[in-house]
Design a protein around this motif. Structure first.
Motif, PDB file in Angstrom:
ATOM      1  N   THR A  41      -1.049  -1.255  -6.359  1.00 25.23           N
ATOM      2  CA  THR A  41      -1.040  -2.053  -7.580  1.00 25.23           C
ATOM      3  C   THR A  41      -0.758  -3.524  -7.313  1.00 25.23           C
ATOM      4  O   THR A  41      -1.398  -4.402  -7.909  1.00 25.23           O
ATOM      5  N   LYS A  42       0.212  -3.799  -6.422  1.00 28.57           N
ATOM      6  CA  LYS A  42       0.591  -5.191  -6.198  1.00 28.57           C
ATOM      7  C   LYS A  42       0.983  -5.425  -4.747  1.00 28.57           C
ATOM      8  O   LYS A  42       1.329  -4.498  -4.015  1.00 28.57           O
TER       9      LYS A  42
ATOM     10  N   PRO B  76      -1.678  -9.167  -7.831  1.00 32.73           N
ATOM     11  CA  PRO B  76      -2.307  -7.845  -7.899  1.00 32.73           C
ATOM     12  C   PRO B  76      -3.033  -7.511  -6.597  1.00 32.73           C
ATOM     13  O   PRO B  76      -3.614  -8.385  -5.949  1.00 32.73           O
TER      14      PRO B  76
ATOM     15  N   PRO C 164      -8.368  -4.511  -6.921  1.00 30.35           N
ATOM     16  CA  PRO C 164      -8.791  -3.130  -7.172  1.00 30.35           C
ATOM     17  C   PRO C 164     -10.141  -2.836  -6.524  1.00 30.35           C
ATOM     18  O   PRO C 164     -11.112  -3.557  -6.737  1.00 30.35           O
TER      19      PRO C 164
ATOM     20  N   ASN D 114      -3.850   4.803  -1.683  1.00 31.81           N
ATOM     21  CA  ASN D 114      -4.122   3.986  -2.868  1.00 31.81           C
ATOM     22  C   ASN D 114      -4.729   2.622  -2.546  1.00 31.81           C
ATOM     23  O   ASN D 114      -4.882   1.786  -3.429  1.00 31.81           O
TER      24      ASN D 114
ATOM     25  N   THR E 225       3.401   6.524 -10.750  1.00 27.54           N
ATOM     26  CA  THR E 225       2.043   7.069 -10.755  1.00 27.54           C
ATOM     27  C   THR E 225       1.867   8.120  -9.676  1.00 27.54           C
ATOM     28  O   THR E 225       0.961   8.943  -9.733  1.00 27.54           O
TER      29      THR E 225
END
Length: 301
Positions: A11-12, A31, A34, A82, A136
């Motif tokens: 995410t970051k 961020p 993505p 991720n 998450t």
């Protein structure tokens, strides 16, 4: 001199500067791109490094890196689930090239979270600690006999992939029945919807917690189910590692008693061995800074 610390996840990307006591005198985040390519993600990390070096006046004594895993300490590469663009990415070498002439230490984000809480957070004074993030996903790391325990490759403490349901759901890791598939935020929401929870399409674990706090029966059942799965995993890891403390952070853990009350009750049912009866479970104190603080500690502050 200051220590540069990095915390890199799906995410970051966070960067910080820590003094000798582990206090963060500078932090910045951006961020994670993505779906970004390897170089796009690295560009975000490199920008965070450059900004921290400017704040430090161009000189730091060491660099510590917390990165989501799996990682490979032997090669200094990472392959985070991720961050799909990083497949065997040479993170330690890239950071060393960006900050030449100082030692660079790489660790998993779970062990760095545990180390940060052990040093300056809720784990102070514990000898045998499991640090966990329930958000998450479910991540974790171990501090055993006061020292971070990375294991053979750097991936010890991946407790989110302890199996708690033999015929459970297929997990993102490829396995089946991992505690992550029961207790992580998106999975709590998924189970609640399948069992009758009515909520807008964009409702997340925070909305589920609000519903549970308001007495929604299905939402409460989802949290109790997740808590029992976490308790079963904690009892198993506690028995294997002879733990005395578990520190839990992350978005789901911010639900407070909705998670911790049923978790502690279930743990008392599962952890019946004499040496586990004193095992405590407490909320984390450092929040999103735990990984940075732990990375600084890993670097030798």
């Amino acid at each position: 001199m200051l220590t540069l610390c990095l915390d890199i996840g799906g995410t970051k990307v966070a960067a910080g500067l820590a003094d000798a006591r582990g206090a963060l005198v500078h932090t910045a985040t951006c961020p994670t791109p993505p779906g970004g390519s390897a170089e796009q993600v690295w560009a975000a990390v490199a920008a965070m490094i450059a900004g921290a070096l400017r704040e430090a006046g161009g000189a730091v004594r060491a660099v510590g890196i917390a990165c989501s895993g799996p990682i490979d300490l032997n090669s200094g590469t990472v392959n985070p689930i991720n961050i799909p663009g990083w497949d065997g990415f040479p993170l330690a070498d890239r950071v060393a090239a960006a900050v030449p002439g100082v030692p660079v230490r790489l660790g998993g984000d779970g062990v760095c979270m545990a180390l940060g809480e052990h040093w300056r957070g809720a784990g102070r004074g514990a000898g045998f600690l499991l640090g966990m993030v329930v958000s998450t996903g479910v991540g974790g790391g171990l501090v055993l006999n006061g020292a971070p325990y990375a294991g053979r490759t750097g991936n010890a403490g991946h407790v989110g992939h302890v199996v708690v349901e033999q015929d459970g759901e297929r997990c993102s890791c490829g396995g089946r029945g991992c505690v992550e598939t029961v207790a992580a935020g998106p999975w709590l929401v998924r189970w609640a919807r399948a069992n009758g929870w009515s909520a807008p399409p964009d409702a997340d674990a925070h909305a589920l917690a609000d519903a549970a706090a308001s007495g929604d029966a299905v939402a409460l059942r989802a949290f109790h189910r997740g808590a029992r799965a976490l308790a079963a995993m904690i009892a198993s890891v506690g028995a294997a590692c002879d733990l005395d403390l578990v520190v839990i952070g992350g978005g789901v853990a911010q639900s407070g008693g909705l998670l911790f009350d049923p978790l502690r009750a279930a743990l008392a049912d599962y952890a019946r061995l004499d040496f586990l009866t004193a095992l405590r479970v407490v909320p984390a104190e450092l929040g999103g800074q735990a990984g940075l603080v732990g990375a600084a500690r890993l670097a030798g502050v």
